[in-house]
Design an enzyme around this catalytic site. Structure first.
Site, PDB file in Angstrom:
ATOM      1  N   THR A  66      26.005 -39.801  -9.419  1.00  0.00           N
ATOM      2  CA  THR A  66      24.868 -39.299  -8.642  1.00  0.00           C
ATOM      3  C   THR A  66      24.148 -40.445  -7.933  1.00  0.00           C
ATOM      4  O   THR A  66      23.967 -41.506  -8.531  1.00  0.00           O
ATOM      5  CB  THR A  66      23.876 -38.652  -9.631  1.00  0.00           C
ATOM      6  OG1 THR A  66      24.521 -37.538 -10.227  1.00  0.00           O
ATOM      7  CG2 THR A  66      22.588 -38.228  -8.971  1.00  0.00           C
TER       8      THR A  66
ATOM      9  N   ASP B 140      19.737 -32.272 -13.749  1.00  0.00           N
ATOM     10  CA  ASP B 140      18.396 -32.863 -13.583  1.00  0.00           C
ATOM     11  C   ASP B 140      18.117 -33.284 -12.134  1.00  0.00           C
ATOM     12  O   ASP B 140      16.956 -33.356 -11.713  1.00  0.00           O
ATOM     13  CB  ASP B 140      18.266 -34.105 -14.468  1.00  0.00           C
ATOM     14  CG  ASP B 140      19.298 -35.163 -14.096  1.00  0.00           C
ATOM     15  OD1 ASP B 140      20.476 -34.793 -13.878  1.00  0.00           O
ATOM     16  OD2 ASP B 140      18.952 -36.353 -14.011  1.00  0.00           O
TER      17      ASP B 140
END
Ligand code: SD4
Length: 333
Positions: free
Chosen positions: A194, A225
């Site tokens: 990410t 998240d």
């Protein structure tokens, strides 16, 4: 008083010898007079500056290009992470991201500006740049999060094009995965993952963005998240910003990025705050070694820090002082 005068007149602060960390990390402790003088000395903040999770050279280069021309931190983080969203070889973000267990590539992203405005898209399909859709959610709607089909419809209305996000490579990997259909999280996938990016522009204003295809072969509909404000990303222009990579479920449980910004508000340095963030997670996961989390933070002075569960997480920092990929310390060695 003599000492105070010396410090005032010596040019020590102007020469940058009183560091941001001296100020930020000492703020809450009891001081002797001399220490208080040093702690209260003005600091020249490092700006503009950009940091991002992992060694995303091209993305940070792009963000720096925007910042160094006087662009805003918001434009810098959006355009920076877009580089990875468009890169088909990056199999953890945007086009070319690995699919869920049904073979669908579903993307999560968010963005946050200096005024605390934010936008987010979750479970978005067929759009290469979820971060830009998230920015449109922030700027063009009264909402913060759009999900799935609604987010996709909104993207088309905003002029985004439909595109197949599965590539030849990820299709083949998925077909291979189907043979066992075993779900496991891999630590430090290809040494990147990410992308979370934080920037301060020349006005001293801060913004952040985070974008991902999430955990490969996740259950269809799963959201991590990364698009959750406070978990994968949080920015407070008065204090600093934080972002996360790794197993999102664990970051959500501690509202990781918000926690780190609040710890900085209480006087911790970015480094100390990231360490505390990981320790909170490990407290809830005593003895568990099967997952990675990496936190990255920056404070208002441009001081940065990072910490992770397992060795291997790095972050890239780019300012007028140069750019480098920094390895961070870890909970386990
Ligand atoms: C998630 N944090 O979806 C993201 C993805 C990631 O290692 O960083 N994976 O949980």
């Amino acid at each position: 008083m003599q000492r105070r005068k010396f410090l005032k007149n010596s040019g020590l602060t102007a020469a940058g010898l009183v560091t941001a960390s001296a100020v930020v990390s000492c703020k809450t402790e009891n001081k002797t007079e001399e220490e208080a003088v040093v702690a209260n000395a003005p600091v020249t903040p490092i700006k503009p500056i950009v940091v991002c999770t992992w060694n995303f050279y091209n993305a940070s280069e792009k963000a720096w290009e925007v910042l160094s021309k006087g662009g805003s931190s918001l434009d810098a983080v959006e355009q920076g992470v877009m580089v990875e969203e468009a890169d088909e070889k990056n199999e953890t973000v945007g086009k070319g991201g690995r699919p869920d267990r049904d073979g669908n590539v579903t993307l999560d992203a968010c963005i946050m500006d200096k005024d605390g405005n934010c936008g987010s898209v979750v479970y978005l399909q067929n759009i290469v740049h979820p971060v830009s859709v998230a920015r449109k959610v922030m700027e063009e709607t009264p909402h913060i999060i759009l999900a799935g089909k609604g987010a996709e419809k909104f993207a088309y209305e905003q002029g985004f094009k439909k595109e197949d996000l599965l590539t030849e490579s990820t299709r083949k990997q998925y077909e291979e995965w189907l043979k066992t259909s075993k779900y496991e999280t891999t630590i430090n996938i290809e040494n990147h993952d990410t992308i979370g990016m934080l920037a301060i522009d020349e006005n001293g204003d801060m913004a952040g963005a985070c974008t991902t295809s999430g955990m490969a072969y996740k259950v269809g509909g799963r959201i991590g998240d990364s698009p959750i404000i406070g978990a994968g990303l949080y920015v407070d222009n008065e204090v600093g910003g934080a972002t996360a990579t790794g197993v999102g479920e664990e970051v959500i449980r501690t509202v990781g990025s918000f926690l780190i910004v609040e710890l900085m508000r209480q006087g911790k340095s970015p480094q100390e705050a990231c360490e505390e963030g990981v320790k909170r997670i490990m407290k809830k996961n005593e003895g568990r070694k099967d997952f990675q989390i990496g936190f990255l933070a920056i404070n208002k002075n441009g001081e940065t820090g990072g910490y992770c569960v397992h060795p291997g997480f790095t972050y890239r920092e780019y300012s007028a002082n140069g750019h480098e990929n920094r390895e961070v310390k870890s909970f386990y060695n």
